[in-house]
Design an enzyme around this catalytic site. Structure first.
Site, PDB file in Angstrom:
ATOM      1  N   HIS A 306       0.852  -1.190   0.000  1.00 12.47           N
ATOM      2  CA  HIS A 306       0.000   0.000   0.000  1.00 12.47           C
ATOM      3  C   HIS A 306       0.892   1.246   0.000  1.00 12.47           C
ATOM      4  CE1 HIS A 306      -3.636   2.259   0.432  1.00 12.47           C
ATOM      5  NE2 HIS A 306      -3.283   2.763   1.608  1.00 12.47           N
ATOM      6  N   LYS A 338       3.301   3.721  -5.702  1.00 13.49           N
ATOM      7  CA  LYS A 338       2.744   5.055  -5.420  1.00 13.49           C
ATOM      8  C   LYS A 338       3.833   6.117  -5.397  1.00 13.49           C
ATOM      9  CE  LYS A 338      -1.405   3.744  -2.785  1.00 13.49           C
ATOM     10  NZ  LYS A 338      -1.252   2.277  -2.693  1.00 13.49           N
TER      11      LYS A 338
END
Length: 418
Positions: A306, A338
């Protein structure tokens, strides 16, 4: 009952690194940042003045001109990526496809924020007389992209949308996976789309103190696992994945990227925005995914984490990985894409699943860019794949997504071996 096998037969992507899968993947493995000053509006009075926006997207490549005004940007991105994936999988006008058994399960964490903001701003500036666009509600609602995709291609199987904040599109993947292996559909178009780089989106996350404010260096602002990380970078775009029942795919001679073998779900039950500090929910969801796949920790070679670049989240997820994988954690490659794409909220799981699928297929681990200083709270012996992509065999990859509300979802893809 005997559960059916599920494979990946098509991919599509609209991302801050490129508006197709190849450009997206090339950007990832070359460690390119998609961040820059916001162009959707004038951000000069905002604490954060940058984001990872989609660049060069022309909706008229996918819609008639008159249609564009009737479709919010999040749905434009979603339909575009789904169109790519449907073409890639050769399921649009293929006579061997029974469209009654092709579904669409889509996700968005927020939905049509551009439309909602535009209509409310216009009303607030008026004299109080309600003058709303008749397409206001159909453009805004989070489920509408799923409807657009279904209508466009005539897919009449299961059709709905999933909302679980930043875990949304991973939950959509898990739902699609389960519908197919239970025999409810032959093929499902799944994924997610988001377009929240608006005044209200940036302003709202700034109010939460969730975003990086590194305005002097946007391209280095998303720095997961770095000591000086100061929040996430908002992204936008879409990812689409075609999941298909294995025997159905083989019978029609479909191209197969990888096999989806498991999905896990859990809740932190702790706080509306912060992760559990010990990573309990993250640990549980990874264990659930492994159990669902019938795999052990030693079967995984790569985790697309994540990894949002927040002070609390990166520490909690690292604790969870060590708790689940033990000594095998030091043999893993771990990376946060990310660092390049920013955080696409409800679409994050979809584009990160695509990164995981391609890592399995191509044997390349995308890097975690923007690492400058080790964080003493993190185990320096873990391989976070800092700054440079690494080649290795990837037998199986696990992808994590966690969302506000304590929602956790993980999926596992493994190399297709027939």
């Amino acid at each position: 009952m005997q559960l059916k096998r599920v494979v990946v037969t098509g991919l599509g992507a609209i991302t801050p690194l490129g508006n197709n899968v190849q450009d997206y993947w090339t950007g990832l493995i070359n460690g390119i940042s998609g961040a820059g000053r916001i162009t959707h509006f004038d951000p000069s009075k905002f604490k954060t003045q940058f984001a990872c926006e989609v660049k060069g997207f022309n909706p008229e490549d996918y819609f008639e001109r008159k249609e564009v005004k009737r479709v919010d940007l999040f749905s434009q991105y979603g339909v575009a990526s789904a169109h790519q994936a449907v073409i890639d999988a050769n399921i649009s006008d293929n006579p061997v496809i029974n469209k009654e058994r092709v579904g669409v399960i889509w996700a968005s964490g927020i939905g049509g924020l551009f439309t909602f903001q535009e209509e409310c701003f216009a009303y607030a500036k008026g004299d109080g007389t309600p003058r709303f666009n008749p397409f206001f509600i159909p453009k805004m609602i989070s489920d509408i992209c799923s409807g657009h995709i279904s209508i466009r291609f005539g897919f009449r199987g299961p059709n709905f949308s999933v909302v679980s904040a930043c875990a949304s599109s991973t939950n959509a993947l898990i739902d699609a996976f389960n519908y197919i292996r239970l025999g409810k559909a032959d093929i499902i178009v799944t994924g997610g789309s988001e377009a929240a780089c608006t005044e209200s989106g940036i302003g709202g996350f700034n109010a939460l103190q969730a975003l990086s404010t590194r305005n002097d260096s946007p391209e280095t602002a998303s720095r997961p696992f770095d000591k000086d990380r100061d929040g996430f970078v908002l992204g936008e775009g879409s990812g689409a994945i075609i999941l298909e029942e294995y025997e159905h795919a083989i019978k029609r001679g479909a191209k197969i990227y990888a096999e989806m073998v498991g999905g896990g779900m859990s809740a932190d039950a702790y706080h509306i925005t912060a992760p559990h500090p010990d990573g309990i929910g993250a640990r549980n969801v990874m264990n659930d995914a492994l159990n669902d796949a019938g795999m052990t920790a030693a079967d995984i070679d790569y985790i697309n984490v994540h990894g949002t670049s927040t002070p609390l989240g990166d520490v909690a997820e690292t604790k969870a990985i060590l708790g689940v994988f033990g000594e095998h954690a030091y043999k893993l490659n771990i990376s946060s894409t990310k660092s390049m794409t920013g955080h696409l909220l409800g679409a994050a799981g979809a584009i990160e699943a695509i990164a995981s699928i391609l890592a399995v297929k191509e044997g390349i681990i995308p890097p975690t860019i923007n690492h400058f200083t080790d964080d003493p709270e993190l185990d320096a012996n873990l391989n976070f794949t800092f700054n440079t992509a690494q080649k290795r065999e990837v037998r199986a990859a696990l992808s994590n997504t966690f969302g506000f509300g304590g929602h956790n979802a993980s999926v596992i893809f493994k190399k297709y071996n027939g």
